[in-house]
Design a protein around this motif. Structure first.
Motif, PDB file in Angstrom:
ATOM      1  N   ILE A 268     -16.683  -7.659 -32.885  1.00 55.08           N
ATOM      2  CA  ILE A 268     -16.408  -6.274 -33.272  1.00 55.08           C
ATOM      3  C   ILE A 268     -16.288  -6.226 -34.785  1.00 55.08           C
ATOM      4  O   ILE A 268     -15.503  -6.948 -35.378  1.00 55.08           O
ATOM      5  N   LYS A 269     -17.107  -5.372 -35.371  1.00 50.81           N
ATOM      6  CA  LYS A 269     -17.138  -5.233 -36.830  1.00 50.81           C
ATOM      7  C   LYS A 269     -16.886  -3.781 -37.202  1.00 50.81           C
ATOM      8  O   LYS A 269     -17.188  -2.867 -36.440  1.00 50.81           O
ATOM      9  N   LYS A 270     -16.373  -3.597 -38.392  1.00 54.22           N
ATOM     10  CA  LYS A 270     -16.145  -2.254 -38.925  1.00 54.22           C
ATOM     11  C   LYS A 270     -17.490  -1.649 -39.314  1.00 54.22           C
ATOM     12  O   LYS A 270     -18.344  -2.313 -39.880  1.00 54.22           O
TER      13      LYS A 270
ATOM     14  N   TRP B 245     -15.520   5.500 -32.698  1.00 54.03           N
ATOM     15  CA  TRP B 245     -14.551   5.786 -33.751  1.00 54.03           C
ATOM     16  C   TRP B 245     -13.174   6.069 -33.177  1.00 54.03           C
ATOM     17  O   TRP B 245     -13.035   6.613 -32.087  1.00 54.03           O
TER      18      TRP B 245
ATOM     19  N   LEU C 220     -15.396  -2.655 -26.611  1.00 58.07           N
ATOM     20  CA  LEU C 220     -15.118  -1.772 -27.739  1.00 58.07           C
ATOM     21  C   LEU C 220     -13.980  -0.805 -27.407  1.00 58.07           C
ATOM     22  O   LEU C 220     -13.052  -0.639 -28.202  1.00 58.07           O
TER      23      LEU C 220
ATOM     24  N   THR D  90      -5.983  -1.166 -30.726  1.00 60.40           N
ATOM     25  CA  THR D  90      -5.740  -0.848 -32.138  1.00 60.40           C
ATOM     26  C   THR D  90      -4.819   0.352 -32.263  1.00 60.40           C
ATOM     27  O   THR D  90      -3.861   0.329 -33.042  1.00 60.40           O
TER      28      THR D  90
ATOM     29  N   TYR E 151     -16.173   1.326 -35.430  1.00 60.11           N
ATOM     30  CA  TYR E 151     -16.431  -0.086 -35.116  1.00 60.11           C
ATOM     31  C   TYR E 151     -17.671  -0.208 -34.255  1.00 60.11           C
ATOM     32  O   TYR E 151     -18.029   0.722 -33.527  1.00 60.11           O
TER      33      TYR E 151
END
Length: 129
Positions: free
Chosen positions: A5-7, A47, A79, A86, A38
């Protein structure tokens, strides 16, 4: 399999725009989404918006329409789980999502969300006036 998982960055926007168009959806303007976007496994993006309360919003989830469906589904679950974790970690225990996708609704239910069929979404976009 562990999700990567990346921004999201402005670099991703042309690809995401293409994904929206291939799914037959109108791509959002870059400023529509929060800076907390992400992408999981290069397959699914979404988002997280943090409200001025204890509530967060997950939205804009989009996937690579040319990807393998089973891998998209796996990345979608990872995700969404990441976005929920988060939000909770940041102190936002109430989380809502907006979608019309059955796949996303099914994943949301796996994560504990309830489908609220009695509500409709209304929107105003002053840019369109």
């Amino acid at each position: 399999m562990i999700a990567t998982i990346k921004k999201l960055t402005p670099f991703h926007y042309p690809m995401l725009r293409e994904w929206y168009e291939k799914w037959g959806q109108t791509p959002p303007r870059p400023g529509h989404f929060s800076t907390m976007g992400y992408i999981a496994d290069g397959r699914v993006a979404g988002w997280l918006h943090l409200m001025n309360s204890d509530m967060a919003l997950i939205e804009g989830i989009i996937s690579d329409p040319e990807g393998v469906p089973s891998l998209r589904k796996e990345s979608l679950l990872k995700l969404c789980g990441f976005l929920v974790d988060t939000a909770i970690t940041l102190g936002y225990p109430t989380i809502i999502g907006i979608t019309k996708s059955k796949s996303i609704i099914d994943v949301g239910k796996k994560l504990g969300f309830s489908e609220l069929k009695e509500y409709k979404i209304i929107a105003l976009d002053a840019y369109d006036e």
